[in-house]
Motif scaffolding. Structure first.
Motif, mmCIF file in Angstrom:
data_model
loop_
_atom_site.group_PDB
_atom_site.id
_atom_site.type_symbol
_atom_site.label_atom_id
_atom_site.label_comp_id
_atom_site.label_asym_id
_atom_site.label_seq_id
_atom_site.Cartn_x
_atom_site.Cartn_y
_atom_site.Cartn_z
ATOM 1 N N LYS A 24 0.837 -1.201 0.000
ATOM 2 C CA LYS A 24 0.000 0.000 0.000
ATOM 3 C C LYS A 24 0.869 1.247 0.000
ATOM 4 O O LYS A 24 1.978 1.230 0.533
ATOM 5 N N GLN A 25 0.331 2.281 -0.635
ATOM 6 C CA GLN A 25 1.068 3.550 -0.760
ATOM 7 C C GLN A 25 2.429 3.303 -1.418
ATOM 8 O O GLN A 25 3.432 3.890 -1.018
ATOM 9 N N MET A 26 2.462 2.363 -2.355
ATOM 10 C CA MET A 26 3.668 2.043 -3.145
ATOM 11 C C MET A 26 4.812 1.522 -2.278
ATOM 12 O O MET A 26 5.976 1.747 -2.578
ATOM 13 N N LYS A 27 4.452 0.788 -1.219
ATOM 14 C CA LYS A 27 5.474 0.201 -0.343
ATOM 15 C C LYS A 27 5.046 -1.200 0.092
ATOM 16 O O LYS A 27 3.850 -1.483 0.174
ATOM 17 N N PHE A 28 6.053 -2.059 0.359
ATOM 18 C CA PHE A 28 5.787 -3.351 0.996
ATOM 19 C C PHE A 28 5.825 -3.105 2.503
ATOM 20 O O PHE A 28 6.825 -2.604 3.027
ATOM 21 N N GLN A 29 4.735 -3.448 3.193
ATOM 22 C CA GLN A 29 4.657 -3.158 4.630
ATOM 23 C C GLN A 29 4.314 -4.424 5.419
ATOM 24 O O GLN A 29 3.207 -4.933 5.247
ATOM 25 N N PRO A 30 5.225 -4.998 6.233
ATOM 26 C CA PRO A 30 6.579 -4.505 6.492
ATOM 27 C C PRO A 30 7.502 -4.831 5.318
ATOM 28 O O PRO A 30 7.255 -5.801 4.597
ATOM 29 N N SER A 31 8.547 -4.046 5.187
ATOM 30 C CA SER A 31 9.468 -4.271 4.068
ATOM 31 C C SER A 31 10.441 -5.408 4.377
ATOM 32 O O SER A 31 11.053 -5.950 3.467
ATOM 33 N N GLU A 32 10.555 -5.758 5.644
ATOM 34 C CA GLU A 32 11.471 -6.834 6.018
ATOM 35 C C GLU A 32 10.768 -7.799 6.970
ATOM 36 O O GLU A 32 10.131 -7.370 7.928
ATOM 37 N N LEU A 33 10.870 -9.099 6.657
ATOM 38 C CA LEU A 33 10.240 -10.126 7.504
ATOM 39 C C LEU A 33 11.290 -11.131 7.945
ATOM 40 O O LEU A 33 12.068 -11.614 7.121
ATOM 41 N N VAL A 34 11.300 -11.447 9.240
ATOM 42 C CA VAL A 34 12.168 -12.516 9.743
ATOM 43 C C VAL A 34 11.263 -13.713 9.999
ATOM 44 O O VAL A 34 10.280 -13.608 10.734
ATOM 45 N N LEU A 35 11.549 -14.857 9.366
ATOM 46 C CA LEU A 35 10.672 -16.005 9.468
ATOM 47 C C LEU A 35 11.480 -17.293 9.388
ATOM 48 O O LEU A 35 12.714 -17.242 9.315
ATOM 49 N N GLN A 36 10.787 -18.415 9.441
ATOM 50 C CA GLN A 36 11.491 -19.698 9.379
ATOM 51 C C GLN A 36 11.138 -20.429 8.096
ATOM 52 O O GLN A 36 10.083 -20.193 7.495
ATOM 53 N N LYS A 37 12.045 -21.309 7.714
ATOM 54 C CA LYS A 37 11.836 -22.106 6.504
ATOM 55 C C LYS A 37 10.505 -22.852 6.615
ATOM 56 O O LYS A 37 10.224 -23.455 7.669
ATOM 57 N N GLY A 38 9.706 -22.798 5.589
ATOM 58 C CA GLY A 38 8.402 -23.462 5.602
ATOM 59 C C GLY A 38 7.251 -22.528 5.923
ATOM 60 O O GLY A 38 6.082 -22.877 5.730
ATOM 61 N N ASP A 39 7.556 -21.320 6.424
ATOM 62 C CA ASP A 39 6.500 -20.340 6.683
ATOM 63 C C ASP A 39 5.934 -19.821 5.351
ATOM 64 O O ASP A 39 6.619 -19.862 4.321
ATOM 65 N N THR A 40 4.724 -19.309 5.421
ATOM 66 C CA THR A 40 4.077 -18.777 4.220
ATOM 67 C C THR A 40 3.978 -17.259 4.314
ATOM 68 O O THR A 40 3.686 -16.730 5.385
ATOM 69 N N VAL A 41 4.237 -16.588 3.215
ATOM 70 C CA VAL A 41 4.042 -15.137 3.161
ATOM 71 C C VAL A 41 2.918 -14.846 2.162
ATOM 72 O O VAL A 41 2.894 -15.399 1.064
ATOM 73 N N ILE A 42 2.008 -13.999 2.606
ATOM 74 C CA ILE A 42 0.886 -13.604 1.743
ATOM 75 C C ILE A 42 1.009 -12.112 1.467
ATOM 76 O O ILE A 42 1.024 -11.305 2.401
ATOM 77 N N TRP A 43 1.139 -11.746 0.202
ATOM 78 C CA TRP A 43 1.206 -10.339 -0.180
ATOM 79 C C TRP A 43 -0.191 -9.922 -0.665
ATOM 80 O O TRP A 43 -0.774 -10.591 -1.517
ATOM 81 N N ILE A 44 -0.685 -8.821 -0.105
ATOM 82 C CA ILE A 44 -2.009 -8.314 -0.506
ATOM 83 C C ILE A 44 -1.842 -6.922 -1.108
ATOM 84 O O ILE A 44 -1.242 -6.038 -0.480
ATOM 85 N N ASN A 45 -2.363 -6.727 -2.308
ATOM 86 C CA ASN A 45 -2.242 -5.409 -2.964
ATOM 87 C C ASN A 45 -3.445 -4.527 -2.626
ATOM 88 O O ASN A 45 -4.555 -4.772 -3.085
#
Lengths: 182, 114
Positions: free
Chosen positions: B41-62
């Protein structure tokens, strides 16, 4: 930087300064714009950049320039769609005014300048123009259009498009840097 | 004596079993996958940095009315393709990577696998 390139860059700066000065002069001399006039300026400003992108698609052979032009066409069409939909919802009919006329007159000169460029010179001229044009439009939105807008939804739309225009400027500056180091 | 020895041996087995169970259940290598959301949103990835573990899922919503994508940077080894307004895209993360919007190349994000 050769003489032709330097001349082209100076011309771009002059054109951008001309747009900014005319907008600022209008802001100082005529402090009131109706929402219909603001809507017209928003529509015209987006359409001008769509027209520039169409010239780029016709004249450029550079993949990065063509991709940037495609992004400009898509994004400004999306903004235009939002502006037209909101104007329709609010029952506002965009009204031609001194600022939109000045923008159109300057754009006409820029269109001629871009169309007159050789294929080799075009890419740099186009991206230089994109940098200066976005600077001018951002300044106009921040200093004239948002302060002048009465309707809250129209004001919010203008505030929402600012990040897109600023991202375009950053992107254009990045591409411009590549051309200046070629 | 024999009965006492058997009792001690049984107690040892029980203790060993309990300790083994506790050890297994607290093994940090066993991780229940989690889902994280990145809002565009507002032309940015929020949060721009994610700390996670192998096997986790990330969902990007526009949330922007402008189309974006999510593309690995710099090799473009994976990409979402175009994500329209209101749409989302998900990916199971296997390794750390940088990413960007290949449409608006100044929009950048980062996934850090611990």
């Amino acid at each position: 930087m050769n003489l032709v390139t330097r001349h082209s860059s100076i011309m771009m700066c002059l054109i951008a300064c001309s747009i900014m000065l005319s907008v600022n002069a209008f802001a100082q001399n005529n402090p009131t714009l109706t929402d219909a006039e603001v809507a017209s300026i928003a529509v015209v400003a987006n359409q001008i950049d769509i027209n520039y992108s169409q010239i780029a698609k016709k004249k450029s052979k550079n993949a990065e320039i063509l991709k940037f032009a495609e992004t400009m066409a898509n994004d400004h069409n999306a903004v235009l769609g939002q502006a037209v939909a909101l104007a329709k919802k609010l029952g506002v009919i965009p009204k031609d005014n001194a600022v939109s006329q000045k923008l159109n007159a300057d754009a006409e000169k820029n269109n001629k300048m871009l169309n007159s460029k050789s294929t080799e010179a075009f890419d740099k001229a186009y991206i230089d123009n994109e940098v200066e044009y976005h600077k001018a439009v951002i300044a106009a939105i921040e200093t004239l259009l948002i302060p002048e807008t009465e309707n809250q939804e129209l004001k919010e739309l203008l505030q929402n498009v600012l990040p897109a225009f600023k991202t375009h400027l950053e992107h254009a500056t990045m591409v411009q840097h590549k051309f200046s180091t070629k | 004596m024999i009965t006492g020895s058997v009792k001690r041996r049984n107690s040892f087995y029980w203790l060993f079993s309990i300790l083994f169970f506790i050890n297994c259940s607290s093994d940090p290598a066993i991780h229940s996958p989690e889902a994280y959301t990145v809002e565009i949103k507002q032309m940015k990835f929020q949060p721009s940095e994610l700390v996670l573990q192998k096997g986790d899922t990330v969902i990007w919503i526009n949330h922007d009315f402008i189309v974006h994508d999510v593309t690995e940077d710099p090799g473009k080894t994976w990409t979402s393709s175009a994500i329209q307004n209101g749409e989302s895209w998900r990916m199971v993360v296997t390794e750390s990577s940088n990413y960007f919007c290949n449409i608006h190349q100044v929009m950048k994000g980062k996934l850090l696998v611990k």
